[in-house]
Design a protein around this motif. Structure first.
Motif, PDB file in Angstrom:
ATOM      1  N   ARG A  27      13.618 -12.647 -32.344  1.00 55.07           N
ATOM      2  CA  ARG A  27      13.252 -11.242 -32.110  1.00 55.07           C
ATOM      3  C   ARG A  27      12.534 -10.722 -33.340  1.00 55.07           C
ATOM      4  O   ARG A  27      12.989 -10.894 -34.467  1.00 55.07           O
ATOM      5  CB  ARG A  27      14.475 -10.383 -31.828  1.00 55.07           C
ATOM      6  CG  ARG A  27      14.136  -8.881 -31.620  1.00 55.07           C
ATOM      7  CD  ARG A  27      15.365  -7.997 -31.561  1.00 55.07           C
ATOM      8  NE  ARG A  27      16.184  -8.325 -30.406  1.00 55.07           N
ATOM      9  CZ  ARG A  27      17.420  -8.806 -30.478  1.00 55.07           C
ATOM     10  NH1 ARG A  27      17.978  -9.022 -31.671  1.00 55.07           N
ATOM     11  NH2 ARG A  27      18.103  -9.078 -29.391  1.00 55.07           N
ATOM     12  N   LEU A  28      11.396 -10.076 -33.113  1.00 58.76           N
ATOM     13  CA  LEU A  28      10.613  -9.495 -34.201  1.00 58.76           C
ATOM     14  C   LEU A  28      11.045  -8.045 -34.433  1.00 58.76           C
ATOM     15  O   LEU A  28      11.024  -7.231 -33.508  1.00 58.76           O
ATOM     16  CB  LEU A  28       9.118  -9.550 -33.870  1.00 58.76           C
ATOM     17  CG  LEU A  28       8.175  -8.699 -34.729  1.00 58.76           C
ATOM     18  CD1 LEU A  28       8.260  -9.093 -36.192  1.00 58.76           C
ATOM     19  CD2 LEU A  28       6.747  -8.830 -34.230  1.00 58.76           C
ATOM     20  N   THR A  29      11.426  -7.739 -35.665  1.00 54.74           N
ATOM     21  CA  THR A  29      11.717  -6.366 -36.071  1.00 54.74           C
ATOM     22  C   THR A  29      10.736  -5.995 -37.173  1.00 54.74           C
ATOM     23  O   THR A  29      10.597  -6.738 -38.157  1.00 54.74           O
ATOM     24  CB  THR A  29      13.160  -6.225 -36.589  1.00 54.74           C
ATOM     25  OG1 THR A  29      14.071  -6.608 -35.556  1.00 54.74           O
ATOM     26  CG2 THR A  29      13.450  -4.788 -37.006  1.00 54.74           C
ATOM     27  N   ILE A  30      10.041  -4.875 -36.993  1.00 52.35           N
ATOM     28  CA  ILE A  30       9.063  -4.447 -37.988  1.00 52.35           C
ATOM     29  C   ILE A  30       9.740  -3.540 -39.010  1.00 52.35           C
ATOM     30  O   ILE A  30      10.425  -2.579 -38.659  1.00 52.35           O
ATOM     31  CB  ILE A  30       7.891  -3.707 -37.322  1.00 52.35           C
ATOM     32  CG1 ILE A  30       7.146  -4.659 -36.365  1.00 52.35           C
ATOM     33  CG2 ILE A  30       6.929  -3.155 -38.365  1.00 52.35           C
ATOM     34  CD1 ILE A  30       6.048  -3.984 -35.571  1.00 52.35           C
ATOM     35  N   ALA A 102       6.026 -14.243 -25.242  1.00 44.35           N
ATOM     36  CA  ALA A 102       6.971 -13.244 -24.734  1.00 44.35           C
ATOM     37  C   ALA A 102       6.781 -12.984 -23.250  1.00 44.35           C
ATOM     38  O   ALA A 102       7.749 -12.694 -22.538  1.00 44.35           O
ATOM     39  CB  ALA A 102       6.813 -11.949 -25.518  1.00 44.35           C
ATOM     40  N   ARG A 103       5.553 -13.115 -22.764  1.00 51.97           N
ATOM     41  CA  ARG A 103       5.254 -12.756 -21.386  1.00 51.97           C
ATOM     42  C   ARG A 103       5.000 -13.973 -20.500  1.00 51.97           C
ATOM     43  O   ARG A 103       4.513 -13.853 -19.387  1.00 51.97           O
ATOM     44  CB  ARG A 103       4.075 -11.779 -21.376  1.00 51.97           C
ATOM     45  CG  ARG A 103       4.488 -10.478 -22.059  1.00 51.97           C
ATOM     46  CD  ARG A 103       3.384  -9.514 -22.375  1.00 51.97           C
ATOM     47  NE  ARG A 103       3.958  -8.325 -23.023  1.00 51.97           N
ATOM     48  CZ  ARG A 103       3.256  -7.333 -23.534  1.00 51.97           C
ATOM     49  NH1 ARG A 103       1.926  -7.378 -23.497  1.00 51.97           N
ATOM     50  NH2 ARG A 103       3.850  -6.302 -24.105  1.00 51.97           N
ATOM     51  N   GLY A 104       5.355 -15.137 -21.011  1.00 52.17           N
ATOM     52  CA  GLY A 104       5.321 -16.344 -20.203  1.00 52.17           C
ATOM     53  C   GLY A 104       3.937 -16.784 -19.796  1.00 52.17           C
ATOM     54  O   GLY A 104       3.744 -17.332 -18.704  1.00 52.17           O
ATOM     55  N   LEU A 105       2.951 -16.575 -20.656  1.00 45.94           N
ATOM     56  CA  LEU A 105       1.566 -16.889 -20.319  1.00 45.94           C
ATOM     57  C   LEU A 105       1.102 -18.194 -20.951  1.00 45.94           C
ATOM     58  O   LEU A 105       1.483 -18.519 -22.078  1.00 45.94           O
ATOM     59  CB  LEU A 105       0.637 -15.773 -20.807  1.00 45.94           C
ATOM     60  CG  LEU A 105       0.827 -14.378 -20.211  1.00 45.94           C
ATOM     61  CD1 LEU A 105      -0.028 -13.386 -20.961  1.00 45.94           C
ATOM     62  CD2 LEU A 105       0.481 -14.382 -18.740  1.00 45.94           C
ATOM     63  N   ILE A 129      10.077  -7.202 -29.886  1.00 44.42           N
ATOM     64  CA  ILE A 129       9.632  -8.194 -28.906  1.00 44.42           C
ATOM     65  C   ILE A 129      10.322  -9.543 -29.172  1.00 44.42           C
ATOM     66  O   ILE A 129      10.557  -9.921 -30.323  1.00 44.42           O
ATOM     67  CB  ILE A 129       8.088  -8.341 -28.945  1.00 44.42           C
ATOM     68  CG1 ILE A 129       7.578  -9.037 -27.687  1.00 44.42           C
ATOM     69  CG2 ILE A 129       7.617  -9.044 -30.209  1.00 44.42           C
ATOM     70  CD1 ILE A 129       6.066  -8.951 -27.515  1.00 44.42           C
ATOM     71  N   GLU A 130      10.663 -10.252 -28.113  1.00 48.11           N
ATOM     72  CA  GLU A 130      11.321 -11.555 -28.223  1.00 48.11           C
ATOM     73  C   GLU A 130      10.375 -12.644 -27.731  1.00 48.11           C
ATOM     74  O   GLU A 130       9.708 -12.487 -26.710  1.00 48.11           O
ATOM     75  CB  GLU A 130      12.619 -11.564 -27.408  1.00 48.11           C
ATOM     76  CG  GLU A 130      13.647 -10.557 -27.912  1.00 48.11           C
ATOM     77  CD  GLU A 130      14.929 -10.552 -27.090  1.00 48.11           C
ATOM     78  OE1 GLU A 130      15.032 -11.379 -26.140  1.00 48.11           O
ATOM     79  OE2 GLU A 130      15.819  -9.729 -27.371  1.00 48.11           O
ATOM     80  N   PHE A 131      10.325 -13.739 -28.458  1.00 48.37           N
ATOM     81  CA  PHE A 131       9.420 -14.834 -28.114  1.00 48.37           C
ATOM     82  C   PHE A 131       9.953 -16.127 -28.718  1.00 48.37           C
ATOM     83  O   PHE A 131      10.966 -16.134 -29.434  1.00 48.37           O
ATOM     84  CB  PHE A 131       7.996 -14.539 -28.607  1.00 48.37           C
ATOM     85  CG  PHE A 131       7.849 -14.502 -30.107  1.00 48.37           C
ATOM     86  CD1 PHE A 131       7.329 -15.587 -30.807  1.00 48.37           C
ATOM     87  CD2 PHE A 131       8.221 -13.371 -30.824  1.00 48.37           C
ATOM     88  CE1 PHE A 131       7.192 -15.561 -32.181  1.00 48.37           C
ATOM     89  CE2 PHE A 131       8.080 -13.334 -32.215  1.00 48.37           C
ATOM     90  CZ  PHE A 131       7.568 -14.423 -32.886  1.00 48.37           C
ATOM     91  N   VAL A 132       9.273 -17.228 -28.414  1.00 49.54           N
ATOM     92  CA  VAL A 132       9.651 -18.527 -28.964  1.00 49.54           C
ATOM     93  C   VAL A 132       8.716 -18.843 -30.135  1.00 49.54           C
ATOM     94  O   VAL A 132       7.494 -18.741 -30.000  1.00 49.54           O
ATOM     95  CB  VAL A 132       9.573 -19.632 -27.899  1.00 49.54           C
ATOM     96  CG1 VAL A 132       9.973 -20.983 -28.496  1.00 49.54           C
ATOM     97  CG2 VAL A 132      10.476 -19.290 -26.716  1.00 49.54           C
ATOM     98  N   ALA A 133       9.299 -19.219 -31.269  1.00 48.93           N
ATOM     99  CA  ALA A 133       8.514 -19.467 -32.476  1.00 48.93           C
ATOM    100  C   ALA A 133       8.747 -20.870 -33.006  1.00 48.93           C
ATOM    101  O   ALA A 133       9.793 -21.481 -32.778  1.00 48.93           O
ATOM    102  CB  ALA A 133       8.879 -18.451 -33.552  1.00 48.93           C
TER     103      ALA A 133
END
Length: 243
Positions: A27-30, A102-105, A129-133
């Motif tokens: 999860r990205l936190t700014i 994050a949006r499965g694209l 936002i949550e994504f795979v890194a």
């Protein structure tokens, strides 16, 4: 390794680092930097400006699942550098990957839906936002090793589905939870409200056989249609609202 508590020559340095190449959902936190430039779309105080004049997003990534859950990685997403466009272009590339993940694209998907999903209203849309890194290794200001994130993993990667969990979308494209393409303010609801019935159904008859303002069986207008002009008043007649 001797593990002797009187000899630390063989102790591992930076033993807390996540191994390079680890695939993890984050999860990205700014961490807001207070710098705005509305002409660039940088508003809300999310961007940060360094002493060299470079502008970036101060990013904190939290690993959400797996062996390294709750571990954090700190990094920067470049927005601008006075030295040239490379810093900003690298940041744009990373953000594109984050949105894809994050949006499965697929990064190869250039359909109108995918293009819309790669647009954001502002930096604030990236906060949380949550994504795979793919977790990498870099160096800090002192030259010491530190974890870094320079690349998002998209559905094109063989390990994406296993790490993504709820982020994975079907091939036909499904936006991630919490995202909806922008809708115009005037969009009509799914079910149109019924218009008022003709005058005779309201319990009174039109005066002097005047035609009702809505012709029978006329197509209903959508909720956002411009208001029709009222008919011209009949000379000597009182308006219907005054009767």
């Amino acid at each position: 390794m001797t593990n002797a508590w009187n000899d630390f020559n063989d102790a591992r340095q930076n033993a807390n680092l996540i191994p390079k190449g680890t695939i993890a959902k984050v999860r990205l936190t700014i961490r807001p930097g207070g710098f705005d430039d509305p002409s660039q779309g940088w508003t809300g105080g999310y961007a940060k400006r360094g002493t060299t004049g470079a502008v970036y997003i101060d990013a904190e990534y939290t690993v959400l699942e797996g062996k390294y859950a709750r571990r954090k990685v700190w990094s920067m997403i470049g927005l601008y550098s006075p030295k040239g466009p490379d810093w900003g272009n690298m940041g744009r590339s990373l953000v594109r990957g984050i949105l894809n993940s994050a949006r499965g694209l697929s990064d190869k998907d250039n359909s109108p839906e995918a293009q819309n999903a790669r647009r954001i209203a502002g930096i604030a849309d990236l906060d949380g936002i949550e994504f795979v890194a793919r977790i990498d290794l870099g160096t800090d200001a002192n030259g010491d090793e530190k974890n870094d994130i320079r690349q998002a993993v998209t559905r094109d990667h063989k390990d994406y589905a296993a790490a993504a969990g709820g982020l994975a979308a079907p091939a036909s494209y499904a936006p991630a939870t919490g995202y909806a393409p922008h809708q115009p303010a005037y969009a009509a609801p799914a079910q149109q409200p019924a218009y008022a019935a003709p005058a005779e159904q309201q319990g009174y008859a039109p005066h002097h056989h005047q035609q009702p303002t809505h012709a029978p069986h006329a197509p209903q207008q959508p909720a956002h249609a411009p208001q029709q002009a009222a008919p011209a008043p009949v000379a000597g007649a009182r308006p219907t609202w005054a009767r």
